[in-house]
Write a protein that holds these residues in place. Structure first.
Motif, PDB file in Angstrom:
ATOM      1  N   ALA A  86      -1.466  -5.787   6.384  1.00 14.34           N
ATOM      2  CA  ALA A  86      -1.847  -4.665   5.528  1.00 14.34           C
ATOM      3  C   ALA A  86      -1.974  -5.085   4.071  1.00 14.34           C
ATOM      4  N   CYS A  87      -0.951  -5.783   3.563  1.00 12.86           N
ATOM      5  CA  CYS A  87      -0.909  -6.063   2.120  1.00 12.86           C
ATOM      6  C   CYS A  87      -1.874  -7.155   1.682  1.00 12.86           C
ATOM      7  N   MET A  88      -2.402  -7.956   2.604  1.00 16.12           N
ATOM      8  CA  MET A  88      -3.384  -8.964   2.216  1.00 16.12           C
ATOM      9  C   MET A  88      -4.643  -8.329   1.618  1.00 16.12           C
ATOM     10  N   HIS A  89      -4.845  -7.043   1.855  1.00 17.25           N
ATOM     11  CA  HIS A  89      -6.008  -6.343   1.307  1.00 17.25           C
ATOM     12  C   HIS A  89      -5.728  -5.732  -0.061  1.00 17.25           C
ATOM     13  N   LEU A  90      -4.488  -5.779  -0.519  1.00 21.70           N
ATOM     14  CA  LEU A  90      -4.104  -5.044  -1.712  1.00 21.70           C
ATOM     15  C   LEU A  90      -3.979  -5.941  -2.930  1.00 21.70           C
ATOM     16  N   ARG A  91      -4.227  -5.367  -4.090  1.00 20.97           N
ATOM     17  CA  ARG A  91      -4.089  -6.036  -5.376  1.00 20.97           C
ATOM     18  C   ARG A  91      -2.760  -5.626  -6.008  1.00 20.97           C
ATOM     19  N   ASP A  92      -2.376  -6.319  -7.089  1.00 23.60           N
ATOM     20  CA  ASP A  92      -1.167  -5.916  -7.804  1.00 23.60           C
ATOM     21  C   ASP A  92      -1.301  -4.505  -8.356  1.00 23.60           C
ATOM     22  N   THR A  93      -2.523  -4.090  -8.644  1.00 23.81           N
ATOM     23  CA  THR A  93      -2.763  -2.759  -9.205  1.00 23.81           C
ATOM     24  C   THR A  93      -2.862  -1.666  -8.145  1.00 23.81           C
ATOM     25  N   ASP A  94      -2.803  -2.023  -6.875  1.00 26.51           N
ATOM     26  CA  ASP A  94      -2.680  -1.053  -5.797  1.00 26.51           C
ATOM     27  C   ASP A  94      -1.191  -0.793  -5.565  1.00 26.51           C
ATOM     28  N   TYR A  95      -0.867   0.350  -5.026  1.00 26.33           N
ATOM     29  CA  TYR A  95       0.526   0.750  -4.873  1.00 26.33           C
ATOM     30  C   TYR A  95       0.934   0.845  -3.399  1.00 26.33           C
ATOM     31  N   ILE A  96       2.207   0.531  -3.143  1.00 30.91           N
ATOM     32  CA  ILE A  96       2.766   0.795  -1.827  1.00 30.91           C
ATOM     33  C   ILE A  96       4.093   1.539  -1.978  1.00 30.91           C
ATOM     34  N   GLY A  97       4.350   2.429  -1.033  1.00 38.11           N
ATOM     35  CA  GLY A  97       5.664   3.041  -0.890  1.00 38.11           C
ATOM     36  C   GLY A  97       6.281   2.512   0.388  1.00 38.11           C
ATOM     37  N   SER A  98       7.571   2.196   0.342  1.00 38.23           N
ATOM     38  CA  SER A  98       8.215   1.488   1.446  1.00 38.23           C
ATOM     39  C   SER A  98       9.259   2.368   2.133  1.00 38.23           C
ATOM     40  N   THR A  99      10.014   1.752   3.009  1.00 37.50           N
ATOM     41  CA  THR A  99      11.046   2.418   3.810  1.00 37.50           C
ATOM     42  C   THR A  99      12.389   1.748   3.561  1.00 37.50           C
ATOM     43  N   HIS A 135      16.632  -0.312  -2.028  1.00 40.87           N
ATOM     44  CA  HIS A 135      15.978   0.338  -3.155  1.00 40.87           C
ATOM     45  C   HIS A 135      15.271  -0.672  -4.059  1.00 40.87           C
ATOM     46  N   ILE A 136      14.752  -1.737  -3.478  1.00 41.20           N
ATOM     47  CA  ILE A 136      14.027  -2.726  -4.272  1.00 41.20           C
ATOM     48  C   ILE A 136      12.696  -2.133  -4.716  1.00 41.20           C
ATOM     49  N   ALA A 137      12.388  -2.271  -5.999  1.00 44.81           N
ATOM     50  CA  ALA A 137      11.119  -1.805  -6.549  1.00 44.81           C
ATOM     51  C   ALA A 137      10.643  -2.799  -7.597  1.00 44.81           C
ATOM     52  N   ASP A 138       9.329  -2.935  -7.713  1.00 44.17           N
ATOM     53  CA  ASP A 138       8.748  -3.810  -8.730  1.00 44.17           C
ATOM     54  C   ASP A 138       7.367  -3.253  -9.095  1.00 44.17           C
ATOM     55  N   MET A 141       4.825  -2.180  -6.254  1.00 42.39           N
ATOM     56  CA  MET A 141       5.835  -1.831  -5.251  1.00 42.39           C
ATOM     57  C   MET A 141       6.657  -0.671  -5.792  1.00 42.39           C
ATOM     58  N   LEU A 142       6.408   0.538  -5.279  1.00 46.27           N
ATOM     59  CA  LEU A 142       7.037   1.741  -5.796  1.00 46.27           C
ATOM     60  C   LEU A 142       8.472   1.921  -5.326  1.00 46.27           C
ATOM     61  N   GLY A 143       8.897   1.087  -4.422  1.00 43.85           N
ATOM     62  CA  GLY A 143      10.295   1.115  -4.034  1.00 43.85           C
ATOM     63  C   GLY A 143      10.519   1.257  -2.548  1.00 43.85           C
ATOM     64  N   ALA A 144      11.508   0.508  -2.062  1.00 40.34           N
ATOM     65  CA  ALA A 144      12.042   0.807  -0.739  1.00 40.34           C
ATOM     66  C   ALA A 144      12.761   2.138  -0.857  1.00 40.34           C
ATOM     67  N   ASN A 145      12.887   2.854   0.245  1.00 41.51           N
ATOM     68  CA  ASN A 145      13.362   4.232   0.157  1.00 41.51           C
ATOM     69  C   ASN A 145      14.268   4.539   1.340  1.00 41.51           C
ATOM     70  N   ALA A 146      15.505   4.917   1.061  1.00 43.82           N
ATOM     71  CA  ALA A 146      16.445   5.221   2.133  1.00 43.82           C
ATOM     72  C   ALA A 146      16.196   6.586   2.760  1.00 43.82           C
ATOM     73  N   ILE A 147      15.345   7.411   2.128  1.00 43.71           N
ATOM     74  CA  ILE A 147      15.032   8.725   2.670  1.00 43.71           C
ATOM     75  C   ILE A 147      13.910   8.584   3.693  1.00 43.71           C
ATOM     76  N   VAL A 148      14.174   8.959   4.929  1.00 44.22           N
ATOM     77  CA  VAL A 148      13.162   8.858   5.976  1.00 44.22           C
ATOM     78  C   VAL A 148      12.017   9.823   5.666  1.00 44.22           C
TER      79      VAL A 148
END
Length: 322
Positions: free
Chosen positions: A51-64, A101-104, A109-116
């Motif tokens: 998935a992330c091979m298609h993304l740039r640093d300026t694209d955003y992801i939200g994690s789990t 809760h890693i974010a950068d 990278m908008l952050g890993a998220n403990a909330i399901v």
């Protein structure tokens, strides 16, 4: 979709980094050196990287909560991640977030998220930002099969469809919502069809096969970048380990994990394909293996020896101003 050998070597490097990182974290948790809970991504490497091979640093992801793989696939520095997991002052979140809760933001990278189910609304907000600013950027939310049942996800699907946001819903169906199998918890048993019901293209991909994920997500990203609104991909790949490290996994069948290691290893399948069909030798992959093993070893040693945050840091970064 074209598969450049340089891109494929980078994809392997990221998948190998995730595997080595997670296996090392597993050993460290067992030795008691890592504080807090750790949720491992082994067996699912092809999903995050494809998935992330298609993304740039300026694209955003939200994690789990299972976010290490997403971070590495998106380009977050491994040394800074380890400092964070060990709760050290120079961690990517200054040691205050830990594993879940890693974010950068520099890497989108908008952050890993403990909330399901917590990531989709956040990522939808980022997608709305991209559209408002008139960029061709996209946002992506990683969503587990358990999270797919959350109301936040349905609201995010509808909101992004109504406003035609450049949003990708990246479903990771790993067979279990914490300790409950999909055969029990997943009404309808077809996550992709749920997304499609909101009027967006939705595909299924083999989550053990990098090429399957990469091609499906490539179509979704192209659709979103072109201003055509959201898209969804559901990739299936069993996680190898428990919901968290230390989970007794009594809900799994006898010999299931051992069988998965033998038949459903994304790295083994990737190597067989690239050696057979592309101008890549197994020796090149072994060099990457050695490079990553040395990197992880060095960065773990640095993280363990690093300084902890000062007590005064407890009062910093409590409030934000805009």
């Amino acid at each position: 979709m074209s598969h450049d050998p340089v891109m494929l070597l980078e994809a392997y490097r990221r998948m190998r980094a995730i595997r080595e990182f997670e296996e090392r974290m597993r050993r460290e948790v067992q030795m008691g050196t890592v504080p807090g809970f750790v949720h491992l991504y082994c067996g699912m490497e092809a999903v995050a990287v494809g998935a992330c091979m298609h993304l740039r640093d300026t694209d955003y992801i939200g994690s789990t909560h299972r976010g290490h793989g997403h971070c590495i696939a998106k380009g977050v520095d491994i040394g800074a991640m380890l400092l964070e997991i060990y709760c050290k002052a120079d961690g990517v979140c200054k040691g205050k977030g830990g594993s879940m809760h890693i974010a950068d933001l520099k890497k989108g990278m908008l952050g890993a998220n403990a909330i399901v189910g917590g990531a989709p609304p956040i990522a939808v907000g980022a997608a709305l930002t991209q559209k408002t600013l008139g960029t061709d950027g996209v946002a992506m939310a990683f969503i587990g099969d358990g999270a797919s049942n959350q109301g936040t996800v349905a609201e995010s699907l509808n909101f992004s469809a109504v406003l035609k946001l450049p949003m990708i819903f990246m479903y990771e169906n790993n067979g279990y919502a914490e300790f409950t199998g999909t055969s029990y918890h997943l009404g309808g048993a077809d996550i992709a069809k749920r997304a499609a019901s909101f009027g967006m293209p939705a595909e299924k991909a083999d989550g053990v096969d990098f090429f399957s994920v990469y091609d499906a997500v490539g179509r979704a990203v192209a659709h979103a970048r072109a201003g055509n609104g959201p898209a969804a991909v559901e990739a299936f790949a069993y996680r190898w380990y428990g919901h968290y490290e230390g989970d007794m996994q009594k809900y799994r069948g006898a010999g299931e994990v051992e069988r998965l290691r033998q038949t459903s290893d994304p790295l083994v399948r990737f190597e067989a394909r690239v050696v057979k069909d592309f101008d890549i030798g197994a020796d090149e992959l072994r060099e990457i293996d050695e490079e990553i093993a040395e990197l992880i070893e060095d960065k773990v040693a640095v993280a363990k020896a690093a300084a902890k945050p000062a007590n005064e840091a407890l009062y910093a970064d409590v409030y934000g101003s805009y």
